[in-house]
Structure formats: structure tokens, C-alpha cells
Design a protein around this motif. Structure first.
Motif, PDB file in Angstrom:
ATOM      1  N   SER A  85       0.842  -1.198   0.000  1.00 64.05           N
ATOM      2  CA  SER A  85       0.000   0.000   0.000  1.00 64.05           C
ATOM      3  C   SER A  85       0.876   1.246   0.000  1.00 64.05           C
ATOM      4  N   ILE A 121       0.317   5.313   0.608  1.00 65.49           N
ATOM      5  CA  ILE A 121      -0.546   6.422   1.004  1.00 65.49           C
ATOM      6  C   ILE A 121       0.337   7.658   1.036  1.00 65.49           C
ATOM      7  N   LYS A 129      -2.665  13.679   0.382  1.00 63.48           N
ATOM      8  CA  LYS A 129      -4.074  13.700  -0.007  1.00 63.48           C
ATOM      9  C   LYS A 129      -4.328  13.002  -1.338  1.00 63.48           C
ATOM     10  N   ASN A 130      -3.324  12.361  -1.895  1.00 60.24           N
ATOM     11  CA  ASN A 130      -3.497  11.620  -3.141  1.00 60.24           C
ATOM     12  C   ASN A 130      -4.310  10.355  -2.884  1.00 60.24           C
ATOM     13  N   GLU A 131      -4.880   9.809  -3.948  1.00 57.63           N
ATOM     14  CA  GLU A 131      -5.615   8.559  -3.842  1.00 57.63           C
ATOM     15  C   GLU A 131      -4.661   7.455  -3.388  1.00 57.63           C
ATOM     16  N   PRO A 132      -5.112   6.563  -2.504  1.00 59.67           N
ATOM     17  CA  PRO A 132      -4.251   5.442  -2.106  1.00 59.67           C
ATOM     18  C   PRO A 132      -4.010   4.501  -3.285  1.00 59.67           C
ATOM     19  N   ILE A 133      -2.846   3.856  -3.277  1.00 59.16           N
ATOM     20  CA  ILE A 133      -2.433   2.966  -4.362  1.00 59.16           C
ATOM     21  C   ILE A 133      -1.985   1.640  -3.765  1.00 59.16           C
TER      22      ILE A 133
END
Length: 100
Positions: free
Chosen positions: A53, A55, A58-62
Motif C-alpha cells: 500500500s 498512502i 491527499k493523493n488517492e491510495p495505491i
């Protein structure tokens, strides 16, 4: 024409029944895994994919795929047994008889 160079580390052996198999390590990178992204079976083969993961603010989690495995049923059974033993060892209460 340039020559391909392959670096292979060896010297360790793995006992499989009555045979010793040489272990080769060509430098596969170590990755941290905290996500299962695929777990299914087909024709007695386990399909297992693992991910990490990411994180970042404030970016989308990947989830970054780190490995895709196709595991023989016999190997999966051994992995199940060994992982069970390791996990049990990790979560068992410590021996407090020798505490300060």
C-alpha cells in the motif's frame, strides 16, 4: 556486440527428499507486503498476488503489485503449515518466568 552478464549467487543447498538442490539467488529485490490482491485456485494451482500500500498525503491510495505467484498445491500446503507455525510463535505469550 555487448555480452550479457549474469550474476548468480550460490553455495546453499535445499534438501528435497533424498536430493540436495542448489539455491540460486540473482538478487531479487526485497519488498514489503501488506495487501493481498489475488487469491484463487484453478486446476490445483493457487494464484496469489501480493501488493504494497502507498498512502501519500491527499493523493488517492495505491496498491503496488510486488509479486504474482502460481503455487503448486503441495507447496501451498507446506506454506500453510509453516506460516501457521511462524504466526503461532509470534503471537504466543512470552515466557515471564525469566522476567526481571
Amino acid at each position: 556486440m555487448s555480452e550479457n552478464k549474469v550474476a548468480v549467487k550460490s553455495g546453499r543447498k535445499l534438501a528435497v527428499e533424498n536430493d540436495l538442490w542448489e539455491i540460486r539467488d540473482n538478487g531479487m529485490p526485497v519488498t514489503y507486503v501488506d495487501m493481498l490482491t489475488e487469491l484463487r485456485h484453478h486446476n490445483n494451482v493457487i494464484y496469489l498476488s501480493l501488493g504494497q500500500s502507498i498512502i501519500d498525503g491527499k493523493n488517492e491510495p495505491i496498491v503496488n503489485i510486488t509479486a504474482r505467484h502460481r503455487i503448486d498445491l503441495g507447496t501451498a500446503k507446506n506454506l500453510h503449515r509453516i506460516l501457521g507455525e511462524v504466526i503461532a510463535d509470534i503471537i504466543k505469550p512470552g515466557d515471564k518466568s525469566q522476567a526481571n
